[in-house]
Motif scaffolding. Structure first.
Motif, mmCIF file in Angstrom:
data_model
loop_
_atom_site.group_PDB
_atom_site.id
_atom_site.type_symbol
_atom_site.label_atom_id
_atom_site.label_comp_id
_atom_site.label_asym_id
_atom_site.label_seq_id
_atom_site.Cartn_x
_atom_site.Cartn_y
_atom_site.Cartn_z
ATOM 1 N N PHE A 8 0.857 -1.175 0.000
ATOM 2 C CA PHE A 8 0.000 0.000 0.000
ATOM 3 C C PHE A 8 0.905 1.241 0.000
ATOM 4 O O PHE A 8 1.852 1.327 0.764
ATOM 5 N N ILE A 9 0.588 2.194 -0.893
ATOM 6 C CA ILE A 9 1.405 3.400 -0.993
ATOM 7 C C ILE A 9 0.697 4.617 -0.405
ATOM 8 O O ILE A 9 1.239 5.304 0.456
ATOM 9 N N ALA A 42 -6.901 -11.536 -3.067
ATOM 10 C CA ALA A 42 -6.738 -12.869 -3.655
ATOM 11 C C ALA A 42 -5.734 -12.848 -4.804
ATOM 12 O O ALA A 42 -4.878 -13.730 -4.921
ATOM 13 N N LEU A 43 -5.824 -11.841 -5.659
ATOM 14 C CA LEU A 43 -4.917 -11.766 -6.815
ATOM 15 C C LEU A 43 -3.470 -11.528 -6.384
ATOM 16 O O LEU A 43 -2.538 -12.057 -6.991
ATOM 17 N N THR A 44 -3.295 -10.730 -5.333
ATOM 18 C CA THR A 44 -1.938 -10.420 -4.866
ATOM 19 C C THR A 44 -1.435 -11.433 -3.833
ATOM 20 O O THR A 44 -0.270 -11.374 -3.436
ATOM 21 N N ILE A 67 2.684 -2.707 -7.311
ATOM 22 C CA ILE A 67 2.891 -4.122 -7.614
ATOM 23 C C ILE A 67 4.249 -4.314 -8.293
ATOM 24 O O ILE A 67 4.527 -3.697 -9.331
ATOM 25 N N ASN A 68 5.095 -5.165 -7.689
ATOM 26 C CA ASN A 68 6.421 -5.499 -8.241
ATOM 27 C C ASN A 68 7.265 -4.264 -8.561
ATOM 28 O O ASN A 68 8.130 -4.308 -9.448
ATOM 29 N N GLU A 70 6.536 -1.920 -10.296
ATOM 30 C CA GLU A 70 6.406 -1.621 -11.720
ATOM 31 C C GLU A 70 5.146 -0.832 -12.074
ATOM 32 O O GLU A 70 5.175 0.022 -12.956
ATOM 33 N N PHE A 71 4.028 -1.165 -11.424
ATOM 34 C CA PHE A 71 2.771 -0.475 -11.743
ATOM 35 C C PHE A 71 1.874 -0.439 -10.510
ATOM 36 O O PHE A 71 2.098 -1.151 -9.532
ATOM 37 N N TYR A 72 0.843 0.409 -10.592
ATOM 38 C CA TYR A 72 -0.099 0.536 -9.479
ATOM 39 C C TYR A 72 -1.409 -0.180 -9.778
ATOM 40 O O TYR A 72 -1.956 -0.065 -10.876
ATOM 41 N N LEU A 73 -1.887 -0.894 -8.784
ATOM 42 C CA LEU A 73 -3.262 -1.374 -8.778
ATOM 43 C C LEU A 73 -4.031 -0.336 -7.964
ATOM 44 O O LEU A 73 -3.649 -0.030 -6.833
ATOM 45 N N VAL A 74 -5.085 0.220 -8.539
ATOM 46 C CA VAL A 74 -5.797 1.324 -7.908
ATOM 47 C C VAL A 74 -7.212 0.881 -7.532
ATOM 48 O O VAL A 74 -7.992 0.452 -8.389
#
Length: 197
Positions: A8-9, A42-44, A67-68, A70-74
């Motif tokens: 979490f950012i 669940a996905l993470t 995520i990794n 590299e990118f954000y899940l929002v």
């Protein structure tokens, strides 16, 4: 795609609070009780990354998860929860709208619908709105562990007809069983990763 790291950012209610590092973003949106936090966890494969509440409408902020590196899940606020005031619902709508209309980093929107029910007017409006702004969109029907195979087949037809989507644009998932989790992760995130390279 292997998710090795997720954290979490920040939470935001306005544009000035969004991350400023220009990583691509993939946003999850859906009704308040569709199980958005559960599918993110669940996905993470992280039990408490996104907070799961017993009461619909718990997410009232835009939450950014890296995520990794590299990118954000929002995680966007849920819509359509009737037990909040019109003022509150309007505020949530404005928070979502500002993000979706003004976020250049946004590369894809994942619309979550409940596999047990016909998509609502709110779901149809949201999908049309996402399409209007030209975003890459994927629809994921949640909570499939609550249905028999026959019910699932019947509901798949209803969902596709209601939302006017092809079979290729629709995925089914249970955050409880996590069957085909890796396949869904690949389908949701791989094309976003291509924008990083």
């Amino acid at each position: 795609m292997l998710i090795k790291q997720c954290e979490f950012i920040t939470s935001a209610v306005k544009r000035t609070q969004y991350p400023i590092d220009n990583r691509p973003e993939i946003a999850f949106v859906g009704r308040s009780n569709v199980g958005k936090s559960s599918i993110i966890n669940a996905l993470t494969m992280r039990k408490n990354l996104a907070k799961v509440g017993n009461t619909p409408g718990k997410t009232r902020l835009i939450n950014f998860f890296l995520i990794n590196n590299e990118f954000y899940l929002v995680d966007l606020p849920g819509y359509g929860y009737a037990k909040v005031s019109k003022v509150e619902r309007k505020k949530w709508g404005e928070i979502i709208e500002e993000y979706l209309t003004q976020r250049e980093n946004l590369k894809k929107v994942v619309l979550l619908v409940d596999s047990r029910h016909k998509p609502t007017e709110d779901d149809i409006l949201m999908l049309n709105w996402i399409r209007h702004y030209g975003y890459n969109v994927t629809v994921v029907a949640t909570k499939i562990d609550k249905l028999t195979k026959n019910e699932l087949r019947k509901n798949e037809s209803i969902i596709r007809e209601t939302l006017k989507i092809d079979k290729e644009e629709l995925y089914f998932f249970s955050s409880t069983t996590r069957v085909d989790r890796e396949k869904l992760v690949d389908n949701l995130f791989d094309d976003v990763l291509e924008t990083v390279e």
